[in-house]
Each structure stands twice: as structure tokens, then as C-alpha cells.
Design a protein around this motif. Structure first.
Motif, mmCIF file in Angstrom:
data_model
loop_
_atom_site.group_PDB
_atom_site.id
_atom_site.type_symbol
_atom_site.label_atom_id
_atom_site.label_comp_id
_atom_site.label_asym_id
_atom_site.label_seq_id
_atom_site.Cartn_x
_atom_site.Cartn_y
_atom_site.Cartn_z
ATOM 1 N N ASP A 1 6.848 9.364 7.083
ATOM 2 C CA ASP A 1 5.937 8.310 7.557
ATOM 3 C C ASP A 1 6.586 6.926 7.619
ATOM 4 O O ASP A 1 6.100 5.986 6.997
ATOM 5 C CB ASP A 1 4.704 8.176 6.632
ATOM 6 N N LYS B 1 0.849 -1.185 0.000
ATOM 7 C CA LYS B 1 0.000 0.000 0.000
ATOM 8 C C LYS B 1 0.898 1.253 0.000
ATOM 9 O O LYS B 1 0.684 2.200 -0.742
ATOM 10 C CB LYS B 1 -0.882 -0.023 1.261
ATOM 11 N N LYS B 2 1.924 1.176 0.845
ATOM 12 C CA LYS B 2 2.870 2.287 0.962
ATOM 13 C C LYS B 2 3.575 2.550 -0.366
ATOM 14 O O LYS B 2 3.717 3.680 -0.812
ATOM 15 C CB LYS B 2 3.898 1.908 2.033
ATOM 16 N N LYS C 1 2.611 1.765 -3.308
ATOM 17 C CA LYS C 1 1.662 2.271 -4.285
ATOM 18 C C LYS C 1 1.469 3.771 -4.094
ATOM 19 O O LYS C 1 1.452 4.543 -5.048
ATOM 20 C CB LYS C 1 0.328 1.542 -4.109
ATOM 21 N N GLU C 2 1.351 4.172 -2.837
ATOM 22 C CA GLU C 2 1.189 5.595 -2.520
ATOM 23 C C GLU C 2 2.403 6.407 -2.983
ATOM 24 O O GLU C 2 2.267 7.490 -3.537
ATOM 25 C CB GLU C 2 1.039 5.799 -1.003
ATOM 26 N N LEU C 3 3.591 5.861 -2.725
ATOM 27 C CA LEU C 3 4.815 6.578 -3.096
ATOM 28 C C LEU C 3 4.920 6.729 -4.611
ATOM 29 O O LEU C 3 5.382 7.743 -5.110
ATOM 30 C CB LEU C 3 6.049 5.842 -2.564
ATOM 31 N N ASP C 4 4.501 5.657 -5.303
ATOM 32 C CA ASP C 4 4.452 5.685 -6.761
ATOM 33 C C ASP C 4 5.762 6.150 -7.394
ATOM 34 O O ASP C 4 5.780 7.061 -8.233
ATOM 35 C CB ASP C 4 3.292 6.607 -7.195
#
Ligand SMILES: [Zn+2]
Length: 137
Positions: free
Chosen positions: A71, A5-6, A8-11
Motif C-alpha cells: 500500500d 495514520k499509516k 500507526k497501522e503498521l505499528d
């Protein structure tokens, strides 16, 4: 932490980074408490320019370590300790793709952890060697 998830967020752009801390979790060896990502100098500069800030914790200042922290994610422009000098280009190119994300080859992670040399690193090395023995490529 849900590492996928992390990530993916960072992309981050594929081909310009490799996940280091988190590789053991990706292989199902043990959970990770944080995510460490090695990026090319170019991407590191781009992240700085886009608002990421240099970590100024005591250890980074004391050791002149360059690192971006956000984070519980550490982003590093180099991966080296003691006699292990990681070749970023090679580490990215040889990465294991898991669920579409690149993770450092465990053989390389072992070399790095051997240099770190703390008790917990040797525990991790044992776990990874055991895993590699049971999961030959
Ligand atoms: Zn720091």
C-alpha cells in the motif's frame, strides 16, 4: 497520504525502524507521495516471516534491491546509494521523534539525496537546507 495514520497501522517496534521518505512532510516542508521506512535486518526478517512479500518490480529485480512493498509503503533493510552508506543503527538512534514516530535527521537525508542526484533531489536538498537554516536545533 496521512503518514501518521499509516505509521500507526503498521505499528512497527520503536527502536527498530526510522522513517526516511516522509521526513520532509513530518517537518512540514512538503507533502510526501509515499512512505519509505528503514528497518533493522532483524525486523525485516520478522516482517518477511509474518507474510510481507519481497517486491519484485523491474527495478528491484534489476538492481537486486531488497524491499517490501505494501500500500505505497516501502520497507527497506538498508539505506544506501552511491557513496552514501547509511548506518541503520545510527540513523535509528539519531532520529527526530515527531508525534511519537522516528524520522531520519534531515542532515542525513540531504547526504543521501545528494548521491541520488536527480533534479528533484536537488530541489528537496534546497528546501531542507532552507528549513534547517530557519529551524536550528
Ligand atoms: Zn520494487
Amino acid at each position: 497520504m496521512n503518514i501518521y495514520k499509516k505509521l500507526k497501522e503498521l505499528d512497527l517496534p520503536i527502536g527498530q525502524y526510522v522513517v526516511v521518505g516522509g521526513a520532509m512532510e513530518a517537518h512540514g516542508i512538503r507533502k510526501s507521495n509515499d512512505l519509505d521506512i528503514l528497518v533493522t535486518p532483524k525486523l525485516y526478517q520478522q516482517l518477511l516471516d509474518s507474510g510481507y512479500e519481497q517486491c519484485r518490480c523491474e527495478e528491484c529485480l534489476r538492481t537486486s534491491r531488497l524491499m517490501l512493498n505494501k500500500d505505497n509503503v516501502d520497507i527497506l533493510p538498508n539505506f544506501m546509494f552511491g557513496n552514501y552508506i547509511g548506518d541503520t543503527r545510527y540513523l535509528i538512534e539519531s532520529a527526530d521523534l515527531i508525534k511519537g514516530f522516528p524520522f531520519i535527521k534531515l542532515e542525513e537525508f540531504i547526504k543521501f539525496k545528494r548521491e541520488l542526484g536527480r533534479e528533484k533531489d536537488f530541489e528537496d536538498i534546497k528546501l531542507m537546507q532552507h528549513y534547517l537554516k530557519n529551524n536550528p536545533n
